[in-house]
Write an enzyme that holds these catalytic residues in place. Structure first.
Site, PDB file in Angstrom:
ATOM      1  N   ASN A  14       0.826  -1.220   0.000  1.00 51.58           N
ATOM      2  CA  ASN A  14       0.000   0.000   0.000  1.00 51.58           C
ATOM      3  C   ASN A  14       0.856   1.264   0.000  1.00 51.58           C
ATOM      4  O   ASN A  14       0.356   2.365   0.192  1.00 51.58           O
ATOM      5  CB  ASN A  14      -0.961   0.000   1.199  1.00 51.58           C
ATOM      6  CG  ASN A  14      -0.229   0.017   2.533  1.00 51.58           C
ATOM      7  OD1 ASN A  14       1.001   0.043   2.574  1.00 51.58           O
ATOM      8  ND2 ASN A  14      -0.976   0.012   3.621  1.00 51.58           N
ATOM      9  N   HIS A  55       3.404   1.865   2.138  1.00 53.12           N
ATOM     10  CA  HIS A  55       3.957   2.309   3.428  1.00 53.12           C
ATOM     11  C   HIS A  55       5.470   2.150   3.465  1.00 53.12           C
ATOM     12  O   HIS A  55       6.038   1.291   2.801  1.00 53.12           O
ATOM     13  CB  HIS A  55       3.270   1.629   4.619  1.00 53.12           C
ATOM     14  CG  HIS A  55       3.601   0.198   4.876  1.00 53.12           C
ATOM     15  ND1 HIS A  55       2.661  -0.731   5.256  1.00 53.12           N
ATOM     16  CD2 HIS A  55       4.770  -0.481   4.852  1.00 53.12           C
ATOM     17  CE1 HIS A  55       3.236  -1.895   5.440  1.00 53.12           C
ATOM     18  NE2 HIS A  55       4.517  -1.774   5.205  1.00 53.12           N
TER      19      HIS A  55
END
Ligand code: GLP
Length: 235
Positions: free
Chosen positions: A136, A138
C-alpha cells in the site's frame, strides 16, 4: 531520484549491499537506518558474508531500525529486534550496544516515542536509510493517511498490512495490530535513502515514484528526497 532495475532478487541484494558497504567504508562510524521484512534478507546475507571475509568492519557502526510491533518483547521471535539479531547483528561485528530499535513493549508508549525520536536525532540522523515498501506504499509503518506523520509515533496497522504480515505468524490473531515507527521526518533527514523492492512491488513502485506525492502513498514523499535510490528487481 535514481531508479535502478535489476534482473533478479540476488542482483538487488548484491547491489544494495554494495551501496551499504560503500557507506561503511567511507564512514566507519556511520549511522545506518535499517529495515525488516523479506526484502532486506538477501542484503543482510551479503553484508554478513563480506564481514566474515574481512571486507567490511561494523565495529564502529551505529544502527537505528525503523519500527517495531507494539506489545512484543525483544525476545519474542516475531519481534523486529529478534529479526535483526538473527539476520544481521549476530552475523557482523557490530557492537550490540550500538544497535537501536524502538521498544514495542515499553510501559509508556508516548514516552518511548519521544525517547526514540531523541535518540535518532542525537545520533545525527541516518547517514543512509534502507527501506522496503508495503503493497500500500507504506515505508516503515507509515501507513496511508491524511498527512505525513513527521515524528516517531504509534500507529494502527492497515488491514492489508496485517494480512500481509500474517504470513509470518502461526495464527492470524497473533499478528499485532499496532506498531511504533520512525516518522517521515527522520527518513527525509537521512542523508541518503535506499529503497529496495522485489518484482511483486512493481505496481506500487510505479504509483509511488511516477505518481503524485501524496500521504495516501507514503513512499511518494521520497520523490522530494535529495538523494534517494530505488532498486527494483524484475523477477
Ligand atoms: C513491513 C515493515 C516495512 C517493510 C514492509 C515490506 O510491514 N514494517 O518496513 O518494508 O512491511 O515488507 P516485505 O519486504 O516483507 O515485503
Amino acid at each position: 531520484m535514481k531508479m535502478i532495475q535489476v534482473e533478479s532478487y540476488e542482483k538487488l541484494s548484491r547491489l544494495a549491499a554494495d551501496i551499504i558497504g560503500a557507506q561503511v567504508l567511507l564512514k566507519p562510524s556511520c549511522v545506518l537506518g535499517l529495515a525488516t521484512g523479506s526484502s532486506p534478507l538477501g542484503t543482510y546475507e551479503n553484508l554478513a558474508a563480506r564481514c566474515r571475509e574481512g571486507l567490511l568492519d561494523f565495529s564502529q557502526v551505529r544502527t537505528v531500525n525503523l519500527d517495531e510491533y507494539c506489545g512484543l518483547t525483544p525476545d519474542n521471535p516475531q519481534s523486529y529486534r529478534y529479526f535483526m539479531d538473527q539476520n544481521l547483528f549476530s552475523k557482523v561485528n557490530v557492537d550490540p550496544a550500538n544497535t537501536h530499535l524502538p521498544n514495542g513493549a515499553a510501559p509508556d508508549m508516548e514516552a518511548e516515542c519521544e525517547r526514540y525520536e531523541a535518540l535518532v536525532e542525537g545520533l545525527g540522523w541516518p547517514d543512509l536509510q534502507l527501506l522496503g515498501i508495503g503493497h500500500n506504499g507504506h515505508i516503515g509503518f507509515n501507513e496511508p493517511a491524511e498527512d505525513f506523520p513527521t515524528r516517531v509515533h504509534t500507529v494502527r496497522l492497515a488491514e492489508s498490512t496485517i494480512r500481509a504480515n500474517s504470513r509470518l505468524f502461526d495464527r492470524p490473531e497473533d499478528v499485532p495490530t499496532m506498531a511504533v515507527t520512525m516518522g517521515i521526518g527522520a527518513i527525509m533527514k537521512a542523508r541518503r535513502v535506499l529503497l529496495i523492492a522485489g518484482a511483486d512491488k512493481a505496481e506500487i513502485v510505479e504509483k509511488a515514484f511516477h505518481g503524485p506525492v501524496t500521504p495516501q502513498v507514503p513512499a511518494s514523499i521520497l520523490q522530494l528526497h535529495r538523494d534517494a535510490t530505488v532498486i527494483l528487481s524484475r523477477s
